[in-house]
Design a protein around this motif. Structure first.
Motif, short mmCIF file in Angstrom:
data_model
loop_
_atom_site.label_atom_id
_atom_site.label_comp_id
_atom_site.label_asym_id
_atom_site.label_seq_id
_atom_site.Cartn_x
_atom_site.Cartn_y
_atom_site.Cartn_z
N LYS A 18 66.21 17.36 79.61
CA LYS A 18 65.03 18.43 79.43
C LYS A 18 64.36 18.33 80.60
O LYS A 18 64.78 18.29 81.79
CB LYS A 18 64.38 18.43 78.23
N ASN B 204 68.63 21.99 79.67
CA ASN B 204 68.96 22.13 78.26
C ASN B 204 70.39 21.73 77.59
O ASN B 204 70.56 20.69 77.05
CB ASN B 204 68.74 23.61 77.75
N SER C 292 72.32 24.41 81.96
CA SER C 292 71.31 25.67 81.85
C SER C 292 69.87 25.14 82.08
O SER C 292 69.48 24.27 81.48
CB SER C 292 71.36 26.18 80.37
N ARG D 161 66.54 26.04 81.48
CA ARG D 161 65.44 26.51 80.31
C ARG D 161 64.34 26.82 81.39
O ARG D 161 63.77 28.11 81.42
CB ARG D 161 65.39 26.05 79.14
N ASP E 88 65.06 29.74 84.11
CA ASP E 88 66.03 30.68 83.55
C ASP E 88 67.33 30.98 84.64
O ASP E 88 67.50 32.01 84.92
CB ASP E 88 65.30 31.99 83.57
N GLN F 47 59.39 31.80 78.94
CA GLN F 47 60.30 30.96 78.50
C GLN F 47 61.30 31.38 77.56
O GLN F 47 61.90 30.78 76.77
CB GLN F 47 59.75 29.55 77.93
N THR G 62 64.21 32.33 78.07
CA THR G 62 65.33 31.88 79.02
C THR G 62 66.54 31.27 78.76
O THR G 62 66.79 31.20 77.58
CB THR G 62 64.31 30.93 80.20
N TYR H 132 69.42 29.12 77.60
CA TYR H 132 69.26 28.01 76.61
C TYR H 132 70.63 27.23 76.46
O TYR H 132 70.90 26.32 77.12
CB TYR H 132 68.56 28.50 75.12
N ARG I 221 70.13 32.91 74.91
CA ARG I 221 68.62 32.99 75.31
C ARG I 221 67.70 32.49 74.19
O ARG I 221 67.92 32.96 72.99
CB ARG I 221 68.47 34.50 75.42
N ARG I 222 66.85 31.68 75.02
CA ARG I 222 65.88 31.22 73.79
C ARG I 222 65.10 32.00 72.87
O ARG I 222 64.47 33.19 73.66
CB ARG I 222 65.01 30.18 74.67
N GLN J 168 67.89 32.01 67.14
CA GLN J 168 68.38 31.94 68.44
C GLN J 168 69.86 31.00 68.53
O GLN J 168 70.14 30.18 67.45
CB GLN J 168 67.57 30.89 69.41
N GLU K 94 72.16 27.87 70.13
CA GLU K 94 72.24 26.92 71.48
C GLU K 94 73.42 26.18 71.56
O GLU K 94 74.09 26.35 72.33
CB GLU K 94 71.10 25.79 71.04
#
Length: 438
Positions: free
Chosen positions: A80, A113, A134, A136, A139, A177, A179, A181, A200-201, A252, A254
């Motif tokens: 992260k 992410n 990715s 995040r 983006d 955010q 963005t 993900y 997308r988050r 969402q 992931e």
């Protein structure tokens, strides 16, 4: 990432961006209780999501096989805001790469992410194995060339400086955010073109991006199309249901993985279940399995910032406890294989048949328990990667790497409490095969 959980399981045909009717019940089979337990062989040093730990939070791994020397293969993993970590097969860190700084004061910093790999990607400087990440925070996708002989570390950032945001129109939207993900990357076997799918988050949207060579050996991308998974469902009793979440948030995705042999995408919608659809996003998604909490009503409590669940109407699945995360493929040499998914709610892993024609039947599961007092088990797993290939003397039957969302023992925070820590566990794939009968 764990979110407000109120969902429950799957096996139905569904499409559209709004109301969807369930057409089938969950596949038959045993639930999570009584699953076999395996143990990890090693683990990475703990990562800490605070200033003292560099704001590093383990999330998602990928395994790169060194064909010339399999025993010197690598694990690339996201941390992260802490950027990327690269580990050897002994779970020792060999490289750390920082996430990008904020473009300006007050802007969101880079936040890595998910990660996936593409072998033999075409660039202006020749073919290269790359890690696709990715970001995040910005983006965007970031692309790293993998060269184990490179001095200073095997990864080099070759992202095209002109790469555009995946979903956002400007920096203000990026700072909100919603963005890039989740991520899955693959190469089309028919055309040789390479792609990344990005979720997308806090939205149900998926974007298909083609990876393209740019000047000076860099790699960029272009958006091909998007698709939105459902956010609302019609239950068998005729009522409408949506997973409980903070106001304004949608369920969402992931965890994602693409089966390269068939061009099939499996996408984990965290509080809903596992979807199957064409990786080019041109067909109707099918809900392969639902989480147990599917259909459970919930009310968001602003004080606790959690969802308070209501009575369970009994429409959920039997294997996955929300969130569904960590999708990866165990590929066998004879063409068979399994889809693996982690259920964060009960710290279990579920296995499904890779064969679409058989409906991706559930074929068992397992947990990862403590090996010793210091080598603990796996809890709240957020990401996973598996490679069914010999990796030297240490892992002759392959490797499973999983994120551990609750690394123990936790370190003191200096204020009488403890610092939450995360990390990655390395599991001998042979022990998983033996325990589950894969």
């Amino acid at each position: 990432m764990r979110t407000h959980r109120t969902a429950r399981g799957a096996a139905a045909l569904a499409t559209g961006t709004a109301l969807v009717t369930l057409l089938a019940a969950s596949p038959a089979g045993a639930g999570a209780p009584g699953l076999p337990t395996v143990t990890a062989r090693s683990e990475t040093a703990a990562l800490y999501d605070d200033e003292a730990g560099g704001n590093a939070d383990a999330d998602d791994p990928a395994i790169w096989r060194n064909a010339a020397d399999p025993g010197r293969s690598l694990v690339v993993a996201t941390a992260k805001e802490g950027g990327l970590r690269v580990y050897d097969l002994g779970a020792r860190q060999v490289q750390s790469l920082a996430a990008p700084r904020p473009p300006a004061e007050g802007d969101a910093p880079g936040r890595f992410n998910n990660v996936d790999l593409v072998a033999g990607l075409r660039t202006a400087a020749g073919r290269a194995d790359v890690a696709v990440v990715s970001d995040r925070g910005n983006d965007r996708l970031r692309i790293y060339r993998i060269d184990p002989a490179r001095r200073g570390g095997p990864l080099t950032d070759i992202t095209d400086p002109a790469a555009a945001p995946v979903f956002s129109a400007d920096q203000a939207e990026i700072n909100d955010q919603r963005t890039a993900y989740g991520l899955a990357a693959w190469k089309d076997t028919a055309t040789g073109r390479a792609y990344a799918l990005v979720s997308r988050r806090e939205r149900t949207e998926l974007a298909l991006l083609e990876l393209l060579p740019a000047a000076n050996g860099a790699v960029g991308y272009r958006k091909v199309r998007t698709l939105a998974l459902p956010s609302s469902f019609t239950l068998p009793d005729g009522t409408a249901w949506s997973p409980c979440a903070e106001p304004g948030e949608l369920p969402q995705v992931e965890g994602m993985v693409v089966d390269p042999a068939t061009g099939t995408l499996y996408a984990g919608q965290e509080d809903v279940g596992i979807w199957r659809l064409r990786a080019d996003l041109t067909d109707r998604p099918v809900l392969v399995d639902r989480v147990r909490e599917f259909g459970v009503p919930g009310t968001y409590d602003e004080v606790s910032e959690e969802c308070v669940p209501g009575a369970d109407p009994g429409y959920g699945g039997e294997r996955l406890a929300a969130d569904v995360e960590g999708l990866t493929l165990f590929l066998e040499r004879d063409g068979d294989g399994h889809l693996l998914a982690s259920g964060q709610g009960d710290n279990s892993f579920a296995l499904y048949d890779r064969e679409v024609g058989d409906g991706n039947e559930y074929e068992g599961g397992f947990r990862i328990g403590a090996a010793t007092r210091t080598l603990d088990g796996v809890e709240e797993c957020d990401g996973a990667a598996v490679l069914n290939a010999p990796l030297g003397a240490r892992y002759p039957r392959g490797l499973l790497v999983v994120q551990d969302g609750l690394e123990t023992p936790a370190a003191p925070d200096g204020e009488g409490g403890s610092r939450t820590s995360t990390g990655f566990k390395f599991v001998d794939l042979g022990t998983v095969v033996d325990a589950t009968g894969m």
